[in-house]
Design a protein around this motif. Sequence first.
Motif, PDB file in Angstrom:
ATOM      1  N   LEU A 146       0.838  -1.192   0.000  1.00  0.00           N
ATOM      2  CA  LEU A 146       0.000   0.000   0.000  1.00  0.00           C
ATOM      3  C   LEU A 146       0.882   1.254   0.000  1.00  0.00           C
ATOM      4  CD1 LEU A 146      -2.504  -1.199   2.742  1.00  0.00           C
ATOM      5  CD2 LEU A 146      -2.921  -1.150   0.277  1.00  0.00           C
ATOM      6  N   GLY A 147       0.501   2.249  -0.803  1.00  0.00           N
ATOM      7  CA  GLY A 147       1.277   3.471  -0.896  1.00  0.00           C
ATOM      8  C   GLY A 147       1.158   4.326   0.365  1.00  0.00           C
ATOM      9  N   TRP A 148       2.233   5.087   0.648  1.00  0.00           N
ATOM     10  CA  TRP A 148       2.245   5.889   1.859  1.00  0.00           C
ATOM     11  C   TRP A 148       1.142   6.933   1.875  1.00  0.00           C
ATOM     12  CZ3 TRP A 148       2.530   6.867   6.568  1.00  0.00           C
ATOM     13  CH2 TRP A 148       2.579   8.168   7.051  1.00  0.00           C
ATOM     14  N   TYR A 149       0.921   7.620   0.755  1.00  0.00           N
ATOM     15  CA  TYR A 149      -0.097   8.684   0.755  1.00  0.00           C
ATOM     16  C   TYR A 149      -1.498   8.130   0.989  1.00  0.00           C
ATOM     17  CZ  TYR A 149       3.622  11.749  -0.781  1.00  0.00           C
ATOM     18  OH  TYR A 149       4.790  12.464  -0.843  1.00  0.00           O
ATOM     19  N   GLU A 150      -1.733   6.907   0.537  1.00  0.00           N
ATOM     20  CA  GLU A 150      -3.033   6.277   0.794  1.00  0.00           C
ATOM     21  C   GLU A 150      -3.179   5.927   2.269  1.00  0.00           C
ATOM     22  OE1 GLU A 150      -6.841   4.519  -0.064  1.00  0.00           O
ATOM     23  OE2 GLU A 150      -5.614   6.162  -0.803  1.00  0.00           O
ATOM     24  N   ILE A 151      -2.102   5.418   2.870  1.00  0.00           N
ATOM     25  CA  ILE A 151      -2.128   5.102   4.299  1.00  0.00           C
ATOM     26  C   ILE A 151      -2.349   6.368   5.120  1.00  0.00           C
ATOM     27  CG2 ILE A 151      -0.735   4.286   6.253  1.00  0.00           C
ATOM     28  CD1 ILE A 151      -1.789   2.056   4.497  1.00  0.00           C
ATOM     29  N   GLU A 152      -1.635   7.422   4.774  1.00  0.00           N
ATOM     30  CA  GLU A 152      -1.781   8.693   5.492  1.00  0.00           C
ATOM     31  C   GLU A 152      -3.203   9.226   5.355  1.00  0.00           C
ATOM     32  OE1 GLU A 152       0.946  12.655   5.991  1.00  0.00           O
ATOM     33  OE2 GLU A 152       0.438  12.047   3.934  1.00  0.00           O
ATOM     34  N   ARG A 153      -3.779   9.083   4.160  1.00  0.00           N
ATOM     35  CA  ARG A 153      -5.148   9.543   3.923  1.00  0.00           C
ATOM     36  C   ARG A 153      -6.143   8.763   4.788  1.00  0.00           C
ATOM     37  NH1 ARG A 153      -9.769   8.828   0.409  1.00  0.00           N
ATOM     38  NH2 ARG A 153      -9.029   6.756  -0.170  1.00  0.00           N
ATOM     39  N   VAL A 154      -5.959   7.448   4.868  1.00  0.00           N
ATOM     40  CA  VAL A 154      -6.856   6.614   5.675  1.00  0.00           C
ATOM     41  C   VAL A 154      -6.703   6.940   7.156  1.00  0.00           C
ATOM     42  CG1 VAL A 154      -7.355   4.248   6.409  1.00  0.00           C
ATOM     43  CG2 VAL A 154      -6.930   4.743   3.986  1.00  0.00           C
ATOM     44  N   TYR A 155      -5.457   7.077   7.599  1.00  0.00           N
ATOM     45  CA  TYR A 155      -5.184   7.359   9.018  1.00  0.00           C
ATOM     46  C   TYR A 155      -5.832   8.675   9.445  1.00  0.00           C
ATOM     47  CZ  TYR A 155      -2.465   7.839  13.338  1.00  0.00           C
ATOM     48  OH  TYR A 155      -2.089   7.970  14.655  1.00  0.00           O
ATOM     49  N   ASN A 156      -5.593   9.731   8.691  1.00  0.00           N
ATOM     50  CA  ASN A 156      -6.152  11.036   9.028  1.00  0.00           C
ATOM     51  C   ASN A 156      -7.667  11.055   8.841  1.00  0.00           C
ATOM     52  OD1 ASN A 156      -3.615  12.096   9.633  1.00  0.00           O
ATOM     53  ND2 ASN A 156      -3.250  12.763   7.525  1.00  0.00           N
ATOM     54  N   GLY A 157      -8.130  10.354   7.799  1.00  0.00           N
ATOM     55  CA  GLY A 157      -9.565  10.312   7.537  1.00  0.00           C
ATOM     56  C   GLY A 157     -10.338   9.632   8.648  1.00  0.00           C
ATOM     57  N   LEU A 158      -9.770   8.556   9.192  1.00  0.00           N
ATOM     58  CA  LEU A 158     -10.454   7.843  10.270  1.00  0.00           C
ATOM     59  C   LEU A 158     -10.537   8.703  11.531  1.00  0.00           C
ATOM     60  CD1 LEU A 158     -11.800   5.254  11.270  1.00  0.00           C
ATOM     61  CD2 LEU A 158      -9.541   4.412  11.945  1.00  0.00           C
ATOM     62  N   GLU A 159      -9.457   9.411  11.837  1.00  0.00           N
ATOM     63  CA  GLU A 159      -9.479  10.277  13.020  1.00  0.00           C
ATOM     64  C   GLU A 159     -10.542  11.361  12.880  1.00  0.00           C
ATOM     65  OE1 GLU A 159      -7.735   9.745  15.896  1.00  0.00           O
ATOM     66  OE2 GLU A 159      -7.326   7.870  14.817  1.00  0.00           O
ATOM     67  N   LYS A 160     -10.651  11.942  11.691  1.00  0.00           N
ATOM     68  CA  LYS A 160     -11.664  12.968  11.454  1.00  0.00           C
ATOM     69  C   LYS A 160     -13.066  12.381  11.517  1.00  0.00           C
ATOM     70  CE  LYS A 160     -13.021  16.580   8.170  1.00  0.00           C
ATOM     71  NZ  LYS A 160     -12.696  17.254   6.882  1.00  0.00           N
ATOM     72  N   PHE A 161     -13.247  11.185  10.931  1.00  0.00           N
ATOM     73  CA  PHE A 161     -14.548  10.514  10.932  1.00  0.00           C
ATOM     74  C   PHE A 161     -15.017  10.248  12.363  1.00  0.00           C
ATOM     75  CE2 PHE A 161     -17.025   6.554  11.008  1.00  0.00           C
ATOM     76  CZ  PHE A 161     -18.041   6.852  10.097  1.00  0.00           C
ATOM     77  N   LYS A 162     -14.122   9.745  13.194  1.00  0.00           N
ATOM     78  CA  LYS A 162     -14.487   9.463  14.590  1.00  0.00           C
ATOM     79  C   LYS A 162     -14.853  10.744  15.331  1.00  0.00           C
ATOM     80  CE  LYS A 162     -10.697   7.216  15.567  1.00  0.00           C
ATOM     81  NZ  LYS A 162      -9.675   6.475  16.338  1.00  0.00           N
ATOM     82  N   LYS A 163     -14.121  11.800  15.059  1.00  0.00           N
ATOM     83  CA  LYS A 163     -14.385  13.066  15.744  1.00  0.00           C
ATOM     84  C   LYS A 163     -15.739  13.631  15.361  1.00  0.00           C
ATOM     85  CE  LYS A 163     -12.289  17.572  16.689  1.00  0.00           C
ATOM     86  NZ  LYS A 163     -11.118  18.454  16.430  1.00  0.00           N
ATOM     87  N   VAL A 164     -16.048  13.599  14.066  1.00  0.00           N
ATOM     88  CA  VAL A 164     -17.327  14.129  13.576  1.00  0.00           C
ATOM     89  C   VAL A 164     -18.498  13.293  14.086  1.00  0.00           C
ATOM     90  CG1 VAL A 164     -18.727  14.510  11.502  1.00  0.00           C
ATOM     91  CG2 VAL A 164     -16.316  15.206  11.538  1.00  0.00           C
ATOM     92  N   ARG A 165     -18.322  11.969  14.114  1.00  0.00           N
ATOM     93  CA  ARG A 165     -19.396  11.076  14.543  1.00  0.00           C
ATOM     94  C   ARG A 165     -19.420  10.881  16.061  1.00  0.00           C
ATOM     95  NH1 ARG A 165     -20.170  11.762   9.850  1.00  0.00           N
ATOM     96  NH2 ARG A 165     -20.939  10.288   8.286  1.00  0.00           N
ATOM     97  N   ASN A 166     -18.438  11.454  16.746  1.00  0.00           N
ATOM     98  CA  ASN A 166     -18.326  11.301  18.206  1.00  0.00           C
ATOM     99  C   ASN A 166     -18.228   9.826  18.592  1.00  0.00           C
ATOM    100  OD1 ASN A 166     -18.098  12.282  20.846  1.00  0.00           O
ATOM    101  ND2 ASN A 166     -20.300  12.137  21.209  1.00  0.00           N
ATOM    102  N   LEU A 167     -17.320   9.123  17.900  1.00  0.00           N
ATOM    103  CA  LEU A 167     -17.108   7.698  18.132  1.00  0.00           C
ATOM    104  C   LEU A 167     -15.659   7.453  18.543  1.00  0.00           C
ATOM    105  CD1 LEU A 167     -18.898   6.264  14.954  1.00  0.00           C
ATOM    106  CD2 LEU A 167     -19.766   6.150  17.305  1.00  0.00           C
ATOM    107  N   ILE A 168     -15.434   6.326  19.210  1.00  0.00           N
ATOM    108  CA  ILE A 168     -14.069   5.887  19.495  1.00  0.00           C
ATOM    109  C   ILE A 168     -13.921   4.446  19.037  1.00  0.00           C
ATOM    110  CG2 ILE A 168     -13.944   7.416  21.508  1.00  0.00           C
ATOM    111  CD1 ILE A 168     -14.067   4.908  23.270  1.00  0.00           C
ATOM    112  N   ASP A 169     -12.684   4.019  18.808  1.00  0.00           N
ATOM    113  CA  ASP A 169     -12.456   2.625  18.470  1.00  0.00           C
ATOM    114  C   ASP A 169     -11.824   1.907  19.666  1.00  0.00           C
ATOM    115  OD1 ASP A 169      -9.727   3.234  18.465  1.00  0.00           O
ATOM    116  OD2 ASP A 169      -9.642   3.481  16.291  1.00  0.00           O
ATOM    117  N   PHE A 170     -11.505   0.638  19.489  1.00  0.00           N
ATOM    118  CA  PHE A 170     -11.025  -0.173  20.604  1.00  0.00           C
ATOM    119  C   PHE A 170      -9.677   0.320  21.128  1.00  0.00           C
ATOM    120  CE2 PHE A 170     -14.391  -2.798  19.221  1.00  0.00           C
ATOM    121  CZ  PHE A 170     -14.679  -3.702  20.220  1.00  0.00           C
ATOM    122  N   THR A 171      -8.825   0.792  20.233  1.00  0.00           N
ATOM    123  CA  THR A 171      -7.526   1.278  20.683  1.00  0.00           C
ATOM    124  C   THR A 171      -7.667   2.601  21.427  1.00  0.00           C
ATOM    125  OG1 THR A 171      -6.510   0.163  18.802  1.00  0.00           O
ATOM    126  CG2 THR A 171      -5.164   1.791  19.940  1.00  0.00           C
TER     127      THR A 171
END
Length: 491
Positions: A146-171
């Motif tokens: 997997l390319g680095w920019y795609e990983i970075e996009r997913v990582y940052n996108g998930l953090e934003k998604f959780k913040k907007v939805r007011n959700l947390i994950d197991f970690t």
Amino acid sequence: MFEPEIILGPPGTGKTTTLLGEVSEALSNGVEPQRIGYLAFTRKAANEAITRACEQFELKDKDLPYFRTLHSMAFRMLGLTKNQVLGTKSFKEFGKIMGLRITGVNAADGQVYGNLPGDRALFLCNMARMKCVEIQEQWKETPEGLGWYEIERVYNGLEKFKKVRNLIDFTDMLEQFVVAGIKPGLDLLVVDEAQDLSKMQWKMVHELAKHSDRTIVAGDDDQAIFRWAGADVDYFVELQGKQTILDQSYRVPVLVQKEADKIIKRISHRREKQWEPRDAEGAVVYHTSLDNTDLSVGEWLVLARNEYQLEDAEEKCRREGYIYSRRGRKSVSEKTLTTIRAWEALRAGKTCSAPEAREILRNMKRRATGLPKEGLFTLVELQKDWGVVTNEIWHKAFTRMPLVERVYLIAALRRGESPSKEPRIVLNTIHGAKGGQADNVVLYLDMAKRTYDNLRENPEDENRVFYVGVTRTKETLHIMAPQTRFFFSEI
């Protein structure tokens, strides 16, 4: 300084029994059950501990609030609800927003497992957090393609998604627990399966141990097979503290123990330990094919390094009419058995419920349309009002049930197999069977090319995996000769 009591439990040496003995002693000394913590890496181990403790000490689940997995402990202590936790539905929504293909399979430890690119990206992002390393560092050492920019996009996108939805994950649960500095204040803290803990989970253990009068850490580094999922094996190997080795196995016979010993001696970075086999010779048998193995009697555990390699064993079981389970799923579903029983009860003059009638009708060709919603039904009523045109035995009446399924179940019944009982033949990966055991263990040596590459790069990890596979054996170890050039060659 964190220096707990350390209990090392080689295969079949009664580690859980020993730990429950420590719990029993604490209870005898007047410690309240609510002030005892028993934390495990897997839900299976935690459930086994609480079940055995309740039976042994005549307690109820509610009396042992801290017998849990680490994630469950954090969930409880943070006062969370399920609606606040990122689940399968949320993962799929995230995937849709990001244009990612995600299965959304949310495992008990908070990981997302699957082979789609989105799954692999999420897994890698979570791995970095569990190991407490930078995401780019984890990306560089993980050959996911997997390319680095795609990983970075997913990582940052998930953090934003959780913040907007007011959700947390197991970690997030573990991270928040550590930051919050929650102090349940335990008289006894037991941490089982410690060889499988990640760096983040060890941080949580440290916080709990700070406010516990006594801490016991138990495990076996020789059975540490989850490094790929973030386990910090080296931390457990180097952990300081008073050490006790359980040195008598009640499972593994002499000849099987010799095979296991050959494997584990190839590992250089480990806690040195000696353990004795049980007083039985056992046997190690080599086969060119599973077709040469008689599965007709006894309990069997068929193990493969990779999931797809179980197809050979599953094909044999279906061809010869054996009831089995694969990765925890029975070869004949309870719904199928219930439907067959209901139909045969109707033929004997009894009634069936509406749900049973619906399943019966779904398996039949009939004249009428629609399905019953409520009530009890006789065969005559199904024939009159719902278009049933037969009263023959189930395998002749259920013409909409796939022929291959009917043929398989008929073969199993003729063989005398009991579909309603727990299968005596279990097919699983070595990772999936950790903690299991059987009189007869079949071990495939073949592996996927990617796994073989890992064997060459990290031989100690794969040696531990096959050590675990071998030591599931109570009587006879059946070793399958490799069929490809990618295989474990150290047996």
